[in-house]
Design a protein around this motif. Structure first.
Motif, PDB file in Angstrom:
ATOM      1  N   GLY A  66      90.981  14.910  54.655  1.00 14.78           N
ATOM      2  CA  GLY A  66      89.843  15.617  55.238  1.00 14.78           C
ATOM      3  C   GLY A  66      89.429  16.877  54.493  1.00 14.78           C
ATOM      4  N   LEU A  67      90.109  17.189  53.376  1.00 18.22           N
ATOM      5  CA  LEU A  67      89.747  18.364  52.584  1.00 18.22           C
ATOM      6  C   LEU A  67      88.588  18.022  51.644  1.00 18.22           C
ATOM      7  CD1 LEU A  67      93.333  19.589  51.643  1.00 18.22           C
ATOM      8  CD2 LEU A  67      91.863  20.439  53.475  1.00 18.22           C
ATOM      9  N   VAL A  68      87.774  19.018  51.332  1.00 14.56           N
ATOM     10  CA  VAL A  68      86.626  18.810  50.445  1.00 14.56           C
ATOM     11  C   VAL A  68      87.153  18.615  49.023  1.00 14.56           C
ATOM     12  CG1 VAL A  68      84.481  19.786  49.585  1.00 14.56           C
ATOM     13  CG2 VAL A  68      85.158  20.196  51.954  1.00 14.56           C
ATOM     14  N   ARG A  69      86.864  17.438  48.446  1.00 12.76           N
ATOM     15  CA  ARG A  69      87.432  17.062  47.149  1.00 12.76           C
ATOM     16  C   ARG A  69      86.426  17.137  46.007  1.00 12.76           C
ATOM     17  NH1 ARG A  69      88.464  11.149  47.129  1.00 12.76           N
ATOM     18  NH2 ARG A  69      86.350  11.116  46.403  1.00 12.76           N
ATOM     19  N   ASP A  70      85.213  16.635  46.211  1.00 12.87           N
ATOM     20  CA  ASP A  70      84.181  16.598  45.175  1.00 12.87           C
ATOM     21  C   ASP A  70      82.938  17.288  45.692  1.00 12.87           C
ATOM     22  OD1 ASP A  70      85.161  14.869  42.894  1.00 12.87           O
ATOM     23  OD2 ASP A  70      85.562  13.548  44.594  1.00 12.87           O
ATOM     24  N   ILE A  71      82.364  18.172  44.867  1.00 12.41           N
ATOM     25  CA  ILE A  71      81.170  18.933  45.234  1.00 12.41           C
ATOM     26  C   ILE A  71      80.158  18.810  44.107  1.00 12.41           C
ATOM     27  CG2 ILE A  71      80.240  21.240  45.690  1.00 12.41           C
ATOM     28  CD1 ILE A  71      83.085  21.965  46.734  1.00 12.41           C
ATOM     29  N   TRP A  72      78.926  18.509  44.466  1.00  6.59           N
ATOM     30  CA  TRP A  72      77.813  18.510  43.522  1.00  6.59           C
ATOM     31  C   TRP A  72      76.825  19.570  44.000  1.00  6.59           C
ATOM     32  CZ3 TRP A  72      80.114  14.085  45.253  1.00  6.59           C
ATOM     33  CH2 TRP A  72      80.603  13.202  44.284  1.00  6.59           C
ATOM     34  N   ILE A  73      76.646  20.652  43.231  1.00  2.00           N
ATOM     35  CA  ILE A  73      75.630  21.658  43.552  1.00  2.00           C
ATOM     36  C   ILE A  73      74.286  21.045  43.181  1.00  2.00           C
ATOM     37  CG2 ILE A  73      74.730  23.940  43.009  1.00  2.00           C
ATOM     38  CD1 ILE A  73      77.649  24.809  42.504  1.00  2.00           C
ATOM     39  N   LEU A  74      73.360  21.053  44.133  1.00  2.00           N
ATOM     40  CA  LEU A  74      72.099  20.338  43.964  1.00  2.00           C
ATOM     41  C   LEU A  74      71.018  21.181  43.302  1.00  2.00           C
ATOM     42  CD1 LEU A  74      71.998  18.638  47.467  1.00  2.00           C
ATOM     43  CD2 LEU A  74      72.885  17.691  45.321  1.00  2.00           C
ATOM     44  N   THR A  75      70.177  20.498  42.543  1.00  2.02           N
ATOM     45  CA  THR A  75      68.957  21.118  42.039  1.00  2.02           C
ATOM     46  C   THR A  75      67.971  21.164  43.203  1.00  2.02           C
ATOM     47  OG1 THR A  75      67.921  19.032  41.415  1.00  2.02           O
ATOM     48  CG2 THR A  75      69.324  20.088  39.747  1.00  2.02           C
ATOM     49  N   PRO A  76      66.897  21.956  43.112  1.00  2.00           N
ATOM     50  CA  PRO A  76      65.906  21.965  44.199  1.00  2.00           C
ATOM     51  C   PRO A  76      65.338  20.563  44.473  1.00  2.00           C
ATOM     52  CG  PRO A  76      65.551  23.840  42.775  1.00  2.00           C
ATOM     53  CD  PRO A  76      66.600  22.984  42.104  1.00  2.00           C
ATOM     54  N   GLU A  77      65.119  19.772  43.438  1.00  2.00           N
ATOM     55  CA  GLU A  77      64.592  18.412  43.626  1.00  2.00           C
ATOM     56  C   GLU A  77      65.598  17.538  44.359  1.00  2.00           C
ATOM     57  OE1 GLU A  77      64.741  19.888  40.483  1.00  2.00           O
ATOM     58  OE2 GLU A  77      62.668  20.603  40.630  1.00  2.00           O
ATOM     59  N   GLU A  78      66.877  17.637  43.981  1.00  2.39           N
ATOM     60  CA  GLU A  78      67.911  16.855  44.656  1.00  2.39           C
ATOM     61  C   GLU A  78      68.060  17.290  46.109  1.00  2.39           C
ATOM     62  OE1 GLU A  78      70.834  15.900  40.866  1.00  2.39           O
ATOM     63  OE2 GLU A  78      71.123  17.747  42.009  1.00  2.39           O
ATOM     64  N   ALA A  79      67.913  18.577  46.378  1.00  5.12           N
ATOM     65  CA  ALA A  79      68.042  19.081  47.749  1.00  5.12           C
ATOM     66  C   ALA A  79      66.929  18.546  48.649  1.00  5.12           C
ATOM     67  CB  ALA A  79      68.038  20.607  47.753  1.00  5.12           C
ATOM     68  N   ARG A  80      65.772  18.203  48.066  1.00 10.54           N
ATOM     69  CA  ARG A  80      64.671  17.644  48.855  1.00 10.54           C
ATOM     70  C   ARG A  80      64.827  16.141  49.080  1.00 10.54           C
ATOM     71  NH1 ARG A  80      61.748  21.428  45.702  1.00 10.54           N
ATOM     72  NH2 ARG A  80      61.223  19.865  44.153  1.00 10.54           N
TER      73      ARG A  80
END
Length: 101
Positions: A66-80
């Motif tokens: 249940g721990l956070v393993r993989d993180i992708w910081i999003l670009t503004p386009e990806e966030a939309r």
């Protein structure tokens, strides 16, 4: 470059803490998994100490514990877009079917 994310990613907002493995994810204190991988908007790996005090829209995966393993910081386009990469369409924009002749 358009990134492709795993089908089971979740979307969230993360704030990195001064304590190396602690973050605030969607307003809740959480811990990163040991060896957690953080990818920046250019898909390069980042160290969490580079991100202290910053907040980002992300896609993420958890490990079996249940721990956070993989993180992708999003670009503004990806966030939309939706977490799986499909574009969110504005409800005011109607889609007309195309008919072949």
């Amino acid at each position: 470059m358009q990134r492709i994310f795993p089908m089971n990613v979740e979307r969230g907002v993360i704030k990195f803490s001064e304590i190396p493995l602690e973050v605030k994810l969607n307003g809740t204190e959480e811990r990163l998994a040991p060896g957690a991988r953080i990818r920046g908007p250019q898909n390069t790996f980042l160290l969490n100490n580079q991100l202290v005090g910053q907040t980002f829209a992300i896609n993420y995966l958890r490990d079996p514990a249940g721990l956070v393993r993989d993180i992708w910081i999003l670009t503004p386009e990806e966030a939309r877009a939706m977490p799986d990469g499909t574009i969110i369409r504005s409800p005011s924009r109607s889609v007309q079917p195309e008919y072949g002749g």
